[in-house]
Motif scaffolding. Structure first.
Motif, PDB file in Angstrom:
ATOM      1  N   SER A 165      -3.718 -10.452 -13.751  1.00  0.00           N
ATOM      2  CA  SER A 165      -4.266 -11.708 -13.262  1.00  0.00           C
ATOM      3  C   SER A 165      -4.044 -11.859 -11.756  1.00  0.00           C
ATOM      4  N   ASP A 166      -3.076 -11.129 -11.219  1.00  0.00           N
ATOM      5  CA  ASP A 166      -2.826 -11.190  -9.779  1.00  0.00           C
ATOM      6  C   ASP A 166      -3.495 -10.006  -9.086  1.00  0.00           C
ATOM      7  N   PRO A 167      -4.178 -10.265  -7.986  1.00  0.00           N
ATOM      8  CA  PRO A 167      -4.919  -9.192  -7.308  1.00  0.00           C
ATOM      9  C   PRO A 167      -4.003  -8.304  -6.454  1.00  0.00           C
ATOM     10  N   ILE A 168      -4.518  -7.152  -6.101  1.00  0.00           N
ATOM     11  CA  ILE A 168      -3.860  -6.303  -5.117  1.00  0.00           C
ATOM     12  C   ILE A 168      -4.120  -6.960  -3.765  1.00  0.00           C
ATOM     13  N   THR A 169      -3.062  -7.189  -3.016  1.00  0.00           N
ATOM     14  CA  THR A 169      -3.192  -7.902  -1.744  1.00  0.00           C
ATOM     15  C   THR A 169      -3.011  -6.958  -0.564  1.00  0.00           C
ATOM     16  N   ALA A 170      -3.382  -7.451   0.604  1.00  0.00           N
ATOM     17  CA  ALA A 170      -3.314  -6.652   1.829  1.00  0.00           C
ATOM     18  C   ALA A 170      -1.881  -6.277   2.193  1.00  0.00           C
ATOM     19  N   ALA A 171      -0.935  -7.141   1.835  1.00  0.00           N
ATOM     20  CA  ALA A 171       0.464  -6.872   2.193  1.00  0.00           C
ATOM     21  C   ALA A 171       1.385  -7.282   1.057  1.00  0.00           C
ATOM     22  N   ILE A 172       2.564  -6.698   1.074  1.00  0.00           N
ATOM     23  CA  ILE A 172       3.633  -7.095   0.160  1.00  0.00           C
ATOM     24  C   ILE A 172       4.913  -7.202   0.966  1.00  0.00           C
ATOM     25  N   ASP A 173       5.806  -8.064   0.512  1.00  0.00           N
ATOM     26  CA  ASP A 173       7.124  -8.194   1.110  1.00  0.00           C
ATOM     27  C   ASP A 173       8.138  -7.584   0.161  1.00  0.00           C
ATOM     28  N   ILE A 174       9.059  -6.829   0.708  1.00  0.00           N
ATOM     29  CA  ILE A 174      10.064  -6.131  -0.086  1.00  0.00           C
ATOM     30  C   ILE A 174      11.430  -6.747   0.181  1.00  0.00           C
ATOM     31  N   ASP A 175      12.138  -7.104  -0.888  1.00  0.00           N
ATOM     32  CA  ASP A 175      13.477  -7.669  -0.741  1.00  0.00           C
ATOM     33  C   ASP A 175      14.534  -6.594  -0.519  1.00  0.00           C
ATOM     34  N   ASP A 176      14.362  -5.460  -1.175  1.00  0.00           N
ATOM     35  CA  ASP A 176      15.366  -4.400  -1.145  1.00  0.00           C
ATOM     36  C   ASP A 176      14.824  -3.190  -0.389  1.00  0.00           C
ATOM     37  N   GLU A 177      15.327  -2.971   0.805  1.00  0.00           N
ATOM     38  CA  GLU A 177      14.846  -1.847   1.615  1.00  0.00           C
ATOM     39  C   GLU A 177      15.147  -0.493   0.977  1.00  0.00           C
ATOM     40  N   ASP A 178      16.047  -0.463  -0.005  1.00  0.00           N
ATOM     41  CA  ASP A 178      16.333   0.790  -0.710  1.00  0.00           C
ATOM     42  C   ASP A 178      15.139   1.261  -1.529  1.00  0.00           C
ATOM     43  N   GLU A 179      14.166   0.365  -1.788  1.00  0.00           N
ATOM     44  CA  GLU A 179      12.955   0.738  -2.518  1.00  0.00           C
ATOM     45  C   GLU A 179      12.007   1.565  -1.653  1.00  0.00           C
ATOM     46  N   LEU A 180      12.208   1.542  -0.349  1.00  0.00           N
ATOM     47  CA  LEU A 180      11.290   2.203   0.581  1.00  0.00           C
ATOM     48  C   LEU A 180      11.647   3.671   0.762  1.00  0.00           C
ATOM     49  N   ALA A 181      10.615   4.469   0.942  1.00  0.00           N
ATOM     50  CA  ALA A 181      10.800   5.901   1.210  1.00  0.00           C
ATOM     51  C   ALA A 181      10.320   6.193   2.627  1.00  0.00           C
ATOM     52  N   ALA A 182      10.861   7.246   3.184  1.00  0.00           N
ATOM     53  CA  ALA A 182      10.413   7.674   4.510  1.00  0.00           C
ATOM     54  C   ALA A 182       9.017   8.274   4.398  1.00  0.00           C
ATOM     55  N   VAL A 183       8.219   8.042   5.416  1.00  0.00           N
ATOM     56  CA  VAL A 183       6.879   8.627   5.487  1.00  0.00           C
ATOM     57  C   VAL A 183       6.993  10.007   6.116  1.00  0.00           C
ATOM     58  N   ASP A 184       6.277  10.960   5.556  1.00  0.00           N
ATOM     59  CA  ASP A 184       6.226  12.297   6.141  1.00  0.00           C
ATOM     60  C   ASP A 184       5.807  12.167   7.609  1.00  0.00           C
ATOM     61  N   PRO A 185       6.518  12.825   8.525  1.00  0.00           N
ATOM     62  CA  PRO A 185       6.177  12.719   9.954  1.00  0.00           C
ATOM     63  C   PRO A 185       4.712  13.025  10.263  1.00  0.00           C
ATOM     64  N   ASP A 186       4.088  13.896   9.480  1.00  0.00           N
ATOM     65  CA  ASP A 186       2.674  14.216   9.701  1.00  0.00           C
ATOM     66  C   ASP A 186       1.753  13.039   9.408  1.00  0.00           C
ATOM     67  N   ASN A 187       2.225  12.069   8.607  1.00  0.00           N
ATOM     68  CA  ASN A 187       1.403  10.914   8.226  1.00  0.00           C
ATOM     69  C   ASN A 187       1.777   9.635   8.957  1.00  0.00           C
ATOM     70  N   GLN A 188       2.846   9.642   9.730  1.00  0.00           N
ATOM     71  CA  GLN A 188       3.335   8.404  10.336  1.00  0.00           C
ATOM     72  C   GLN A 188       2.316   7.742  11.265  1.00  0.00           C
ATOM     73  N   GLU A 189       1.673   8.505  12.106  1.00  0.00           N
ATOM     74  CA  GLU A 189       0.698   7.918  13.027  1.00  0.00           C
ATOM     75  C   GLU A 189      -0.481   7.320  12.265  1.00  0.00           C
ATOM     76  N   GLN A 190      -0.971   8.024  11.272  1.00  0.00           N
ATOM     77  CA  GLN A 190      -2.083   7.539  10.453  1.00  0.00           C
ATOM     78  C   GLN A 190      -1.694   6.254   9.732  1.00  0.00           C
ATOM     79  N   TYR A 191      -0.515   6.225   9.117  1.00  0.00           N
ATOM     80  CA  TYR A 191      -0.069   5.035   8.393  1.00  0.00           C
ATOM     81  C   TYR A 191       0.149   3.872   9.345  1.00  0.00           C
ATOM     82  N   ALA A 192       0.712   4.123  10.514  1.00  0.00           N
ATOM     83  CA  ALA A 192       0.924   3.054  11.493  1.00  0.00           C
ATOM     84  C   ALA A 192      -0.413   2.465  11.924  1.00  0.00           C
ATOM     85  N   THR A 193      -1.369   3.322  12.225  1.00  0.00           N
ATOM     86  CA  THR A 193      -2.694   2.859  12.651  1.00  0.00           C
ATOM     87  C   THR A 193      -3.358   2.040  11.561  1.00  0.00           C
ATOM     88  N   GLU A 194      -3.313   2.535  10.337  1.00  0.00           N
ATOM     89  CA  GLU A 194      -3.949   1.832   9.221  1.00  0.00           C
ATOM     90  C   GLU A 194      -3.245   0.513   8.927  1.00  0.00           C
TER      91      GLU A 194
END
Length: 86
Positions: free
Chosen positions: A43-72
Motif C-alpha cells: 500500500s506504500d509506494p517506493i519513494t525517491a528517498a528513505i531515511d535510515i536510523d541505523d548506519e550499520d545497515e549501509l554498505a560501502a559503494v564500490d569505488p567504480d560506482n561512486q561517481e555514478q551513484y553520487a550524480t544520480e
C-alpha cells in the motif's frame, strides 16, 4: 539519520526487483529486493528517498560506482521530494 536517494532499479529472472538507495556523495548504499508480486500488493509506494536510523545497515559503494551513484542521487534529490513516489 542519513537520507538516501533512489539511484538504481533493476529486475531479474527470479521476479525480484532490486532498489538501490545511495547517499548524495555516492559512498554508502542500501539495497532492497522485493518480489514483483509483493511490490504490487504494497500500500506504500517506493519513494525517491528513505531515511535510515541505523548506519550499520549501509554498505560501502564500490569505488567504480561512486561517481555514478553520487550524480544520480544528487539528480533525484534535485528533481523529487523525499516522500514523492518514483
Amino acid at each position: 539519520m542519513p537520507r538516501l536517494w533512489l539511484v538504481e532499479r533493476s529486475y531479474d529472472d527470479r521476479n525480484l526487483i532490486s532498489f538501490v538507495y545511495a547517499t548524495t556523495d555516492g559512498t554508502k548504499q542500501l539495497r532492497k529486493e522485493l518480489s514483483a508480486t509483493l511490490l504490487q500488493q504494497r500500500s506504500d509506494p517506493i519513494t525517491a528517498a528513505i531515511d535510515i536510523d541505523d548506519e550499520d545497515e549501509l554498505a560501502a559503494v564500490d569505488p567504480d560506482n561512486q561517481e555514478q551513484y553520487a550524480t544520480e542521487a544528487q539528480s533525484v534529490a534535485a528533481d523529487y521530494e523525499p516522500d514523492e513516489p518514483i
